[in-house]
Design a protein around this motif. Sequence first.
Motif, PDB file in Angstrom:
ATOM      1  N   ALA A 222      99.119  74.483  46.875  1.00  0.00           N
ATOM      2  CA  ALA A 222     100.345  73.766  47.229  1.00  0.00           C
ATOM      3  C   ALA A 222     100.376  72.360  46.646  1.00  0.00           C
ATOM      4  O   ALA A 222     101.422  71.881  46.206  1.00  0.00           O
ATOM      5  N   LEU A 223      99.228  71.696  46.628  1.00  0.00           N
ATOM      6  CA  LEU A 223      99.179  70.302  46.188  1.00  0.00           C
ATOM      7  C   LEU A 223      99.033  70.160  44.682  1.00  0.00           C
ATOM      8  O   LEU A 223      99.394  69.120  44.116  1.00  0.00           O
ATOM      9  N   PHE A 486      99.485  72.762  64.581  1.00  0.00           N
ATOM     10  CA  PHE A 486      99.352  72.492  63.152  1.00  0.00           C
ATOM     11  C   PHE A 486      99.975  73.629  62.343  1.00  0.00           C
ATOM     12  O   PHE A 486     100.516  73.407  61.256  1.00  0.00           O
ATOM     13  N   GLY A 487      99.900  74.842  62.883  1.00  0.00           N
ATOM     14  CA  GLY A 487     100.526  75.975  62.212  1.00  0.00           C
ATOM     15  C   GLY A 487     102.029  75.823  62.076  1.00  0.00           C
ATOM     16  O   GLY A 487     102.632  76.326  61.113  1.00  0.00           O
ATOM     17  N   PHE A 488     102.669  75.132  63.020  1.00  0.00           N
ATOM     18  CA  PHE A 488     104.104  74.885  62.905  1.00  0.00           C
ATOM     19  C   PHE A 488     104.420  74.057  61.665  1.00  0.00           C
ATOM     20  O   PHE A 488     105.480  74.229  61.047  1.00  0.00           O
ATOM     21  N   LEU A 489     103.513  73.132  61.305  1.00  0.00           N
ATOM     22  CA  LEU A 489     103.739  72.334  60.096  1.00  0.00           C
ATOM     23  C   LEU A 489     103.750  73.238  58.872  1.00  0.00           C
ATOM     24  O   LEU A 489     104.549  73.049  57.947  1.00  0.00           O
ATOM     25  N   THR A 490     102.832  74.213  58.848  1.00  0.00           N
ATOM     26  CA  THR A 490     102.793  75.175  57.742  1.00  0.00           C
ATOM     27  C   THR A 490     104.047  76.041  57.728  1.00  0.00           C
ATOM     28  O   THR A 490     104.715  76.183  56.697  1.00  0.00           O
ATOM     29  N   THR A 491     104.381  76.620  58.862  1.00  0.00           N
ATOM     30  CA  THR A 491     105.497  77.569  58.915  1.00  0.00           C
ATOM     31  C   THR A 491     106.823  76.896  58.603  1.00  0.00           C
ATOM     32  O   THR A 491     107.658  77.443  57.877  1.00  0.00           O
ATOM     33  N   VAL A 622      94.504  71.415  57.789  1.00  0.00           N
ATOM     34  CA  VAL A 622      94.477  71.119  56.353  1.00  0.00           C
ATOM     35  C   VAL A 622      95.686  71.733  55.658  1.00  0.00           C
ATOM     36  O   VAL A 622      96.388  71.066  54.878  1.00  0.00           O
ATOM     37  N   LEU A 623      95.967  73.000  55.930  1.00  0.00           N
ATOM     38  CA  LEU A 623      97.085  73.648  55.256  1.00  0.00           C
ATOM     39  C   LEU A 623      98.419  73.071  55.723  1.00  0.00           C
ATOM     40  O   LEU A 623      99.315  72.838  54.903  1.00  0.00           O
ATOM     41  N   GLY A 624      98.557  72.836  57.033  1.00  0.00           N
ATOM     42  CA  GLY A 624      99.808  72.262  57.531  1.00  0.00           C
ATOM     43  C   GLY A 624     100.096  70.910  56.901  1.00  0.00           C
ATOM     44  O   GLY A 624     101.226  70.635  56.473  1.00  0.00           O
ATOM     45  N   ALA A 625      99.076  70.059  56.823  1.00  0.00           N
ATOM     46  CA  ALA A 625      99.256  68.737  56.224  1.00  0.00           C
ATOM     47  C   ALA A 625      99.552  68.851  54.734  1.00  0.00           C
ATOM     48  O   ALA A 625     100.397  68.121  54.195  1.00  0.00           O
ATOM     49  N   ALA A 626      98.857  69.748  54.045  1.00  0.00           N
ATOM     50  CA  ALA A 626      99.080  69.921  52.608  1.00  0.00           C
ATOM     51  C   ALA A 626     100.499  70.412  52.326  1.00  0.00           C
ATOM     52  O   ALA A 626     101.154  69.942  51.375  1.00  0.00           O
ATOM     53  N   MET A 627     100.981  71.351  53.127  1.00  0.00           N
ATOM     54  CA  MET A 627     102.334  71.866  52.915  1.00  0.00           C
ATOM     55  C   MET A 627     103.375  70.779  53.131  1.00  0.00           C
ATOM     56  O   MET A 627     104.353  70.669  52.385  1.00  0.00           O
ATOM     57  N   GLN A 628     103.168  69.950  54.154  1.00  0.00           N
ATOM     58  CA  GLN A 628     104.107  68.862  54.401  1.00  0.00           C
ATOM     59  C   GLN A 628     104.036  67.808  53.293  1.00  0.00           C
ATOM     60  O   GLN A 628     105.053  67.266  52.858  1.00  0.00           O
TER      61      GLN A 628
END
Length: 633
Positions: A222-223, A486-491, A622-628
Amino acid sequence: MAVVGLAGLTVGTATVLSQPAQAATAGLVRVDQAGFGTGEVKQAYLMTGAAVSGATFSVVDSSGATVLTGKVGAASLGKWNAAYPDVYPITFTSLKTPGTYHIKVAGNASATSPSFKITSTDALYGKLVADGVTFFQTQRDGSDVIAGSLKRQPSHLHDASATVYAWPRFASGDSDTITSSDLTKSGGPVDVSGGWFDAGDYLKFTNNEAFGAITLFAAQRALGSAAPPSLATEAHFGESWLDKAWDEKTKTLVLQVGIGSGNSAGTFYGDHDLWRLPQKDDGDTAKADRYAAAHRPVFLAAGPGGRISPNLAGRVAAAFALAAQIDASGNPKQAAAEYQAAASVYALADTDTPPSPLTTALPNSYYPEAIWHDAMELGATELALAAQKLGHSPATYLSQAATYAKDYIASDAGDTFNLYDNSALAHADLIKAMAAAGDPSGLAVTPAVLTADLKRQVQSAAAKAKADIFHAGGDYTNFDVNAHTFGFLTTQALYRQASGDRSFDAFATEQRDWLLGGNPWGVAFMVGEGSTFPHCLQHQVANLAGSLDGTGAVPTGAVMNGPNNPDNFAGGLGDFQDGMKKCPANGADPYNAFTGHTSRFADDVRSWQTDEPALDMTGSAVLGAAMQEALGG
């Protein structure tokens, strides 16, 4: 003569009594201690012990200058508990200048918030990504550890020549006590050195190692060029252990290394019976510790060439396939091997007669997973994307992924991206794989159907958040609320990518706010973020080698379980285990005063219910923050 009365003003010879000033109600301000992006919605919360009206707030910068003033929301958002019957919103969205600030409440309420930053979303989320990777580094096992601030040392070197054992029998119910008089050898030796510790203990679970690798590889993807170098290194570190766990020649997959508890006869102990630094285990010669420390047992997911539980097969396949996508351009030979491993594991998935319960760990109660179509959808989807990068036909995997997606939507609908539900990432990547293949007709689902299910997952949480006092979308009366949040940030990010719909942007910000201090406890649930975060984690390395008072080394980036139902504390926190450093040293529980809405948080080394960090929770962060970050917040 003039007469002066109590609290009076003298006018000539007459005394006029004044009204005493109303004492300000002491309150607490809860705010996202990591801070806010310049363009984000910004809200804090004033908790008070009594109703207030007409309260005002000031935002003060690091030099002491007031940069913004306003009125605290007039209407209470609701009652949190008996001690804090009123919670008021403080909105300061107009503050956009980068800097460090705090909020002061005045009028008939008084309170001061912790400090927070206004910064770019890249900086805000980038720090969360980097810190989460740091925790993965802390969790390394084997010879290739990273010392870090906790001064890690090589550990469990005997895992390089480990014995394989048959699955033990466990006591009925959810017990992890082994009833077998001893373990039964079935093979080996095998090299299972390295990898990551799963949580505060030193067990290694293939299911969770795969999920950790998935989150890191997906974050790196993603990044792109914005990913920190440590992210790629750590993702491949995890994948290198999975490559040991999967034996391509014999078609066998390791399920786990180590046992949690010992047996009922007391003739051998498990990992959870000991409290020590991991480097002590190789030299532990006690007979009762033989399986807990020096010579840890290995268990297989199935016999050679045997069918593997589909949740496990799908997840491991997805990890290998993601690695192949990452390596396709720079190291095609390695990518080809990763693709082959993914395809081989995937092919052994037992989708006709999946085991019940699904195979996750020994015992299953450690990670009681209920669904598997999501994991198989993810495995097939990532194989399709890897095939496209490597010049293979993705048609079979696209067809299978679409079928699993249809089955998931029809019967398995969960809540959001986390260890137990990988559908959000699978849906979003399947949409991309379909597009790359020219959107072929005849598949079991369409991009529109997948996008609608992504929206359903976000919308469900957003509706809950709208009704919650602190805008929490997660269930803080149950386990793993931090991982889910944190999963909500990803979704949300995946849905926005697929649809272009930005209507849930504020919801995503609210979830980060809740996680990092804008909650009733005023705690950032990721270690190292802001000024107030847990220090008494149920994590052996942190407890024995870290700082217990906040003045020294901490397990930066660790995400713990979070608030939980008070019923899970019915038996109390119990005694400190032999070898534990008492934390908190005075035994106080300052957060119990904020127990409310059937939710309690305790920062205590004994509190596995709330205070044990784990790979899957931190991987979700990590994934949620990266996606945002990839979306610019």
